[in-house]
Design a protein around this motif. Sequence first.
Motif, PDB file in Angstrom:
ATOM      1  N   LYS A 166       0.826  -1.206   0.000  1.00 43.31           N
ATOM      2  CA  LYS A 166       0.000   0.000   0.000  1.00 43.31           C
ATOM      3  C   LYS A 166       0.865   1.263   0.000  1.00 43.31           C
ATOM      4  N   ASP A 167       2.149   1.118   0.348  1.00 40.17           N
ATOM      5  CA  ASP A 167       3.027   2.279   0.411  1.00 40.17           C
ATOM      6  C   ASP A 167       3.116   2.942  -0.963  1.00 40.17           C
ATOM      7  N   GLY A 168       2.902   4.249  -0.982  1.00 42.71           N
ATOM      8  CA  GLY A 168       2.930   4.996  -2.224  1.00 42.71           C
ATOM      9  C   GLY A 168       1.638   4.944  -2.999  1.00 42.71           C
ATOM     10  N   VAL A 169       0.637   4.187  -2.485  1.00 40.02           N
ATOM     11  CA  VAL A 169      -0.654   4.046  -3.169  1.00 40.02           C
ATOM     12  C   VAL A 169      -1.731   4.748  -2.361  1.00 40.02           C
ATOM     13  N   ARG A 170      -2.590   5.463  -3.058  1.00 34.04           N
ATOM     14  CA  ARG A 170      -3.690   6.138  -2.394  1.00 34.04           C
ATOM     15  C   ARG A 170      -4.913   6.100  -3.295  1.00 34.04           C
ATOM     16  N   LEU A 171      -6.036   5.631  -2.761  1.00 28.67           N
ATOM     17  CA  LEU A 171      -7.301   5.626  -3.476  1.00 28.67           C
ATOM     18  C   LEU A 171      -8.242   6.632  -2.815  1.00 28.67           C
ATOM     19  N   TYR A 172      -8.819   7.508  -3.622  1.00 24.81           N
ATOM     20  CA  TYR A 172      -9.726   8.530  -3.122  1.00 24.81           C
ATOM     21  C   TYR A 172     -11.165   8.161  -3.504  1.00 24.81           C
TER      22      TYR A 172
END
Length: 287
Positions: free
Chosen positions: A64-70
């Motif tokens: 999940k590091d460096g990943v972001r879901l909005y």
Amino acid sequence: MEKQANYIRCIEINGLWNRFNIKWDLRPGVNILSGINGVGKTTILNRSVLFLEHLSGKKKNDEKDGVRLYFDDPDATFIPYDVIRSYDRPLIMGDFTARMADKNVKSELDWQLYLLQRSYLDYQVNIGNKMIELLSSDDEQQRKTATSLSLGKCHFQDLIDDLFSYTRKRIDRKRNDIAFIQDDELLLPYQLSSGEKQMLVILLTALVQENKHCVLFMDEPEASLHIEWQQRLISMIRELNPNAQIILSTHSPAVIMQGWMDMVTEVSDITTAIVPLKPLESKKILK
């Protein structure tokens, strides 16, 4: 308190392969990722799924590091999702859970079908309970709408029968589970071809979502599918659940030619190269 989102608004991945940043603005409905081999289509989908798995507590990992879901709602904490695995790989010898579940389960698509059979039974129980509730209502209008709850299941069965008609297969509608009749012979879903299993998995997944908001991830779903099935794929999913957000990658023109061209995003259009530091700048930072 947990709050459900309706769809994913944006996917951001910083430092993909330590070379690129990704920012993909998504539509509530259909989203198609395209690009040549090696540009990261599968990786983008897989990293997004891993983020959701971490968010839901299914897995603990560093992916999940460096990943972001909005999400569409900034206050939302989760969103239901399903992942369709397209390739019918044999199960590894150590996968005792699948093999103990049913001796007929021999591949990854078989295992997905086994799990979906259970979801299909739950779906029918839920629909039945809702129909009983409506039929017991004092409101005449609600009683009239009770029978409409079965239309989704009937449409699913009609679609499958139509797709499989060229081999004379049809769903046995007297059973509660999924099985087929071919020339008066009973066939279990595990006896289908890889393409038939794959289409059954996709449409059954869409059906059991019960028209609820959720996300459906598919990586190259055209694998093993006849070109006519590829052309109809997205439309059939939307018919069974118009509230599903579809996020897929593809190499196939057939998947997108039936009205979905405007939903295609090239990986190159959402990618920004990370500019490496010059030697002098690196020395200043190290100081």
